[in-house]
Design a protein around this motif. Sequence first.
Motif, PDB file in Angstrom:
ATOM      1  N   SER A 120      -2.912  -0.920  -5.403  1.00  0.00           N
ATOM      2  CA  SER A 120      -4.325  -0.898  -5.052  1.00  0.00           C
ATOM      3  C   SER A 120      -4.684  -2.163  -4.263  1.00  0.00           C
ATOM      4  CB  SER A 120      -5.175  -0.802  -6.318  1.00  0.00           C
ATOM      5  OG  SER A 120      -4.949  -1.937  -7.148  1.00  0.00           O
ATOM      6  N   HIS A 121      -5.919  -2.186  -3.761  1.00  0.00           N
ATOM      7  CA  HIS A 121      -6.358  -3.353  -3.000  1.00  0.00           C
ATOM      8  C   HIS A 121      -6.413  -4.594  -3.885  1.00  0.00           C
ATOM      9  CE1 HIS A 121      -7.258  -1.383   0.804  1.00  0.00           C
ATOM     10  NE2 HIS A 121      -7.818  -0.385   0.127  1.00  0.00           N
ATOM     11  N   SER A 122      -6.918  -4.442  -5.098  1.00  0.00           N
ATOM     12  CA  SER A 122      -7.020  -5.604  -5.980  1.00  0.00           C
ATOM     13  C   SER A 122      -5.636  -6.116  -6.372  1.00  0.00           C
ATOM     14  CB  SER A 122      -7.827  -5.232  -7.224  1.00  0.00           C
ATOM     15  OG  SER A 122      -7.219  -4.151  -7.913  1.00  0.00           O
ATOM     16  N   ARG A 123      -4.703  -5.208  -6.678  1.00  0.00           N
ATOM     17  CA  ARG A 123      -3.360  -5.640  -7.036  1.00  0.00           C
ATOM     18  C   ARG A 123      -2.647  -6.284  -5.852  1.00  0.00           C
ATOM     19  NH1 ARG A 123       1.409  -1.851  -9.766  1.00  0.00           N
ATOM     20  NH2 ARG A 123       2.905  -3.563 -10.085  1.00  0.00           N
ATOM     21  N   PHE A 145       0.828  -1.209   0.000  1.00  0.00           N
ATOM     22  CA  PHE A 145       0.000   0.000   0.000  1.00  0.00           C
ATOM     23  C   PHE A 145       0.864   1.262   0.000  1.00  0.00           C
ATOM     24  CE2 PHE A 145      -3.408  -2.709   2.209  1.00  0.00           C
ATOM     25  CZ  PHE A 145      -4.008  -2.989   0.997  1.00  0.00           C
TER      26      PHE A 145
END
Length: 308
Positions: A209-212, A204
């Motif tokens: 990103s959260h998905s990555r 982070f």
Amino acid sequence: MKTTESPAPLPAESGVPVTKADAPVDRPPRARRAEGRVLNVFSHGVLVLWAVMVVLPLVWAVMTSFKDDASIFGSPWALPDRLHFDNWARAWTDANMSDYFVNTVLVVGGSLIGTLVLGSMAAYVLARFDFPGNRFIYYLFVGGMSFPIMLALVPLFYVVNNMGLLNTIHGLILVYIAYSLPFTVFFLTAFFRTLPTSVAEAAFVDGASHSRTFFQIMLPMAKPGLISVGIFNFLGQWNQYMLPTVLNTDPDKKVLTQGLVQLAVSQGYKGDWSGLFAGLVMAMLPVLGAYIVFQRQVVQGLTAGALK
């Protein structure tokens, strides 16, 4: 005359004095070693007995699949006089085991991929993010594990029929995914909690990103857990009989468990027991092969939570 003083009482947590005679006496090392050998022999004996009870029927089924019908009843425990590969060819072609096998691979392959993808995403969110209703959603999945599938067969039939998915491969895939999601989410939620949070925090910070972060960092770290729950789902979906019997009545789209039942009925009247055993071994080999290949990952996935 000098008298010998009595030994001082040993301290006790309860406040009652404990004398030296009442104190526990440690057994000699020889006695402990003897007890350990007895337990070791007993545990190994139980394991050997259990292995024989599990392996012997499998070996007998494989051996019987290469016999002719006369040898099966005449000498059931003897080795086959020669390998009758025509039993396998007859079961594969005449009994339509090839079609059942292909249908099963399509259904189980699609449902297994969908279960792992959706289950891992849901488990990651439940394990890593704190939001209102988190525990409620988690316990809904846990409650789904205890819901008897027999109670849902009739309403499930009408739901699938109204959606136009009855007697279809993709309809059966969706039902398998819904059936396997509760256990998958329950298992992977506990596994994602054991993974270190510092790696995700570093991602982070670097701008991921959260998905990555999930697909490129956390999901590869959860590989042992995915393999373990994947094996369990594969076993349950490959051997599933009740759901396809109710939701898949098209003869051209039957799966392997339905084909084995039909083979047992038809070949039983014909007396083709060798073909029946050949079909049974065909259905059994993929499960054994999958567990043999991934047995180490299964053990790692099951013990990962205890090593935190």
